[in-house]
Design an enzyme around this catalytic site. Structure first.
Site, short mmCIF file in Angstrom:
data_model
loop_
_atom_site.label_atom_id
_atom_site.label_comp_id
_atom_site.label_asym_id
_atom_site.label_seq_id
_atom_site.Cartn_x
_atom_site.Cartn_y
_atom_site.Cartn_z
N ASP A 113 27.68 -14.17 -14.57
CA ASP A 113 26.62 -14.37 -13.58
C ASP A 113 25.88 -15.66 -13.91
O ASP A 113 26.09 -16.27 -14.96
CB ASP A 113 25.66 -13.17 -13.60
CG ASP A 113 24.83 -13.06 -12.31
OD1 ASP A 113 25.03 -13.89 -11.39
OD2 ASP A 113 23.98 -12.16 -12.24
N HIS B 229 31.03 -11.16 -2.11
CA HIS B 229 29.63 -11.28 -2.52
C HIS B 229 29.11 -12.72 -2.43
O HIS B 229 28.08 -12.98 -1.83
CB HIS B 229 29.46 -10.73 -3.95
CG HIS B 229 28.06 -10.72 -4.45
ND1 HIS B 229 27.09 -9.91 -3.93
CD2 HIS B 229 27.44 -11.45 -5.43
CE1 HIS B 229 25.94 -10.11 -4.57
NE2 HIS B 229 26.12 -11.04 -5.48
FE1 N7H Z 1 24.63 -11.58 -6.78
N1 N7H Z 1 27.04 -9.94 -10.59
O1 N7H Z 1 26.37 -10.22 -11.57
O2 N7H Z 1 28.11 -9.40 -10.66
N2 N7H Z 1 26.06 -12.35 -7.98
N3 N7H Z 1 24.73 -9.81 -7.74
N4 N7H Z 1 23.11 -10.85 -5.62
N5 N7H Z 1 24.43 -13.37 -5.90
C1 N7H Z 1 26.59 -13.60 -7.91
O3 N7H Z 1 27.56 -17.55 -8.55
C2 N7H Z 1 25.60 -9.44 -8.72
C3 N7H Z 1 22.65 -9.57 -5.59
C4 N7H Z 1 23.49 -13.71 -4.92
O4 N7H Z 1 25.71 -19.60 -4.58
C5 N7H Z 1 27.67 -13.72 -8.81
O5 N7H Z 1 26.13 -17.25 -10.17
C6 N7H Z 1 25.45 -8.03 -9.01
C7 N7H Z 1 21.70 -9.39 -4.53
C8 N7H Z 1 23.59 -15.12 -4.62
O6 N7H Z 1 27.79 -19.01 -4.53
C9 N7H Z 1 27.80 -12.54 -9.46
C10 N7H Z 1 24.46 -7.58 -8.20
C11 N7H Z 1 21.60 -10.61 -3.92
C12 N7H Z 1 24.61 -15.62 -5.40
C13 N7H Z 1 26.76 -11.66 -8.94
C14 N7H Z 1 24.02 -8.69 -7.41
C15 N7H Z 1 22.48 -11.52 -4.62
C16 N7H Z 1 25.12 -14.51 -6.19
C17 N7H Z 1 28.55 -14.95 -9.03
C18 N7H Z 1 23.87 -6.21 -8.09
C19 N7H Z 1 20.77 -11.02 -2.75
C20 N7H Z 1 25.08 -17.06 -5.49
C21 N7H Z 1 27.95 -15.82 -10.08
C22 N7H Z 1 23.89 -5.32 -9.05
C23 N7H Z 1 20.37 -10.21 -1.81
C24 N7H Z 1 26.19 -17.32 -4.50
C25 N7H Z 1 27.15 -16.96 -9.55
C26 N7H Z 1 26.60 -18.77 -4.54
C27 N7H Z 1 26.15 -14.61 -7.09
C28 N7H Z 1 26.49 -10.36 -9.36
C29 N7H Z 1 23.02 -8.58 -6.47
C30 N7H Z 1 22.62 -12.85 -4.31
C31 N7H Z 1 28.86 -12.25 -10.50
C32 N7H Z 1 26.23 -7.19 -9.97
C33 N7H Z 1 20.97 -8.09 -4.21
C34 N7H Z 1 22.73 -15.89 -3.63
#
Ligand code: N7H
Length: 440
Positions: free
Chosen positions: A166, A306
């Site tokens: 992440d 996602h």
């Molecule tokens: Fe997400 N994870 O850790 O597995 N997220 N996220 N997220 N997320 C991203 O690109 C994760 C949640 C965004 O710019 C990655 O840094 C998990 C919510 C946004 O390309 C991973 C949960 C919301 C991005 C995860 C969770 C977001 C993003 C890729 C819940 C908004 C950037 C790593 C438990 C409503 C997208 C990265 C971009 C990326 C994870 C929640 C938003 C691996 C497990 C609720 C904007």
């Protein structure tokens, strides 16, 4: 030019530490709280401090933010120009798609007045910062909840509980970020900071350089997620994948990144850890490819993935900047035990202490969740309905297409593996506003 010594440190830089404790409190006595806060303000960590050489940094970092009910409790009734902030997250939870029955009672309502965020590498410093807070604020506050979040052990550090790296993609801030990485979005400072160019809302002058923090307590059902991806494992074209590899392939397509962080848009069929670890390359894509149609091609990355739903890049045109926010969450809870793993059942609470900063909640976190993740026909103008985002999307039915590259019209009904169990919208003021407006 931004006054970095006046901006709380977690917003742009992040308290990138092994341990992060969230201390949610209720204010019992506004007068003594305000006096205590005055003496505590010098402890609050600024952006400038986080950027200074390690030798001059404190042992632990601490930031503070207030809910709308907390500001009211302190006698601050100014309109901060953000409807969701004013009403609080509990009032918004159904709109976000949450089941209120899953919310922990502590968060259900407006009892939480504020939160201290503490980051450090050593538990002993958290302990001493906690006792400092308790001795400074005494009975003026009561702790309502505490989340001791922490990076996962060993090689899983930086990866959240499903196993994915992440913190790769956050927007760069014009006028602040020195090195913009290839593919990184650049947003004006006012998308994140109140009162700066890019924030068009009129608000009281003392809110300048503050931000809204969306906090979500997101439980993750890891053994159930692993079981479901194994049960639904997909195949590559050459049909050479083991079931485990097929499960990893499916989960990578649900995220749009492999566990290493490598984007499926650049490495569609196999994980590429070197790519995942390379900041010059791991963000340098926008889902468009010469010779392929952006409206129909999901061979590299499903429309519902996602990272595609939460940052649609070329799907909306790369110039879309308004719906960006800065993420700064940390995993909480223990590693999956062998009995949880063998029974495919979560028995210990774990998940993500999710934090997102923006100057307008409705354009940032809330837009990403409601208008994008929860909306089946987003991204728009595709030849098929993309479906709900399979990780955090909420709504019924929870269906998505495009996950199996060999059979892109196959619909999946996906159980919910991320369960919101609480949260709040907070205002994180500038350090001078803490002194001049909030403390006394
Ligand atoms: Fe997400 N994870 O850790 O597995 N997220 N996220 N997220 N997320 C991203 O690109 C994760 C949640 C965004 O710019 C990655 O840094 C998990 C919510 C946004 O390309 C991973 C949960 C919301 C991005 C995860 C969770 C977001 C993003 C890729 C819940 C908004 C950037 C790593 C438990 C409503 C997208 C990265 C971009 C990326 C994870 C929640 C938003 C691996 C497990 C609720 C904007």
């Amino acid at each position: 030019f931004l006054p970095l010594q006046n901006i709380q440190g977690d917003i742009f830089v992040g308290m990138k530490k092994q341990l992060e404790t969230f201390y949610f409190f209720h204010i019992n006595d506004a007068t003594s709280f305000k006096t205590a806060l005055k003496s505590y303000v010098p402890t609050i960590t600024s952006t400038a401090t986080l950027l200074s050489p390690a030798s001059s940094q404190p042992l632990a970092f601490v930031n503070i933010a207030f809910s709308s009910s907390g500001l009211k409790e302190l006698g601050i009734t100014d309109n901060l120009g953000d409807q969701q902030f004013s009403s609080g997250m509990y009032a918004d939870a159904t709109n976000l798609g949450d089941s209120l029955s899953n919310w922990k009672s502590t968060y259900a309502g407006t009892d939480i007045h504020g939160v201290f965020l503490m980051g450090t590498d050593q538990t002993s410093y958290i302990t001493s910062y906690l006792s400092d807070i308790e001795s400074t604020f005494g009975s003026s506050i009561t702790q309502l909840d505490r989340i001791d979040a922490a990076a996962r052990p060993g090689s899983e550090a930086g990866h959240e509980h499903f196993g994915f790296l992440d913190g790769i993609s956050n927007p760069a801030i014009s006028g602040f970020s020195m090195n913009v990485l290839p593919g990184q979005a650049i947003v004006p400072p006012g998308i994140i900071l109140i009162g700066r160019p890019g924030d068009a809302t009129i608000r009281p002058p003392w809110t300048l350089d503050g931000t809204f923090m969306a906090f979500r307590r997101l439980q993750q059902k890891v053994p159930e997620f692993n079981k479901w991806t194994l049960d639904n494992a997909i195949q590559n074209e050459a049909k050479t994948l083991t079931v485990q590899q097929g499960a990893d392939y499916l989960s990578a397509r649900m995220f749009g990144r492999w566990k290493s962080g490598a984007p499926t848009d650049l490495s569609p069929e196999v994980d590429d850890p070197t790519l995942g670890a390379d900041p010059q390359r791991n963000n340098n894509f926008d889902f468009s490819h010469l010779g392929s149609l952006l409206i129909s091609d999901q061979s590299k990355c499903p429309f519902s993935a996602h990272i595609r739903k939460t940052n649609p890049r070329a799907d909306l045109g790369d110039l879309n900047t308004i719906n960006h926010a800065i993420r700064a969450g940390t995993p909480y809870g223990p590693e999956v035990s062998s009995s949880e793993s063998s029974s495919n059942t979560t028995t210990q609470d774990r998940g993500l202490a999710f934090v997102e900063y923006q100057s307008n909640i409705g354009n940032g976190f809330r837009f990403q969740q409601i208008n994008w993740a929860n909306t089946a026909n987003f991204p728009p103008l595709k030849t098929v309905t993309p479906g709900i985002e399979p990780i955090v999307g909420q709504g019924s039915p929870r269906t998505a297409e495009g996950l199996d590259p060999a059979n892109q019209s196959k619909g999946y009904t996906i159980p919910q593996f991320v369960i919101p169990t609480g949260g709040e919208y907070f205002f994180m003021p500038s350090i001078s506003a803490l002194t001049s407006k909030i403390a006394a």
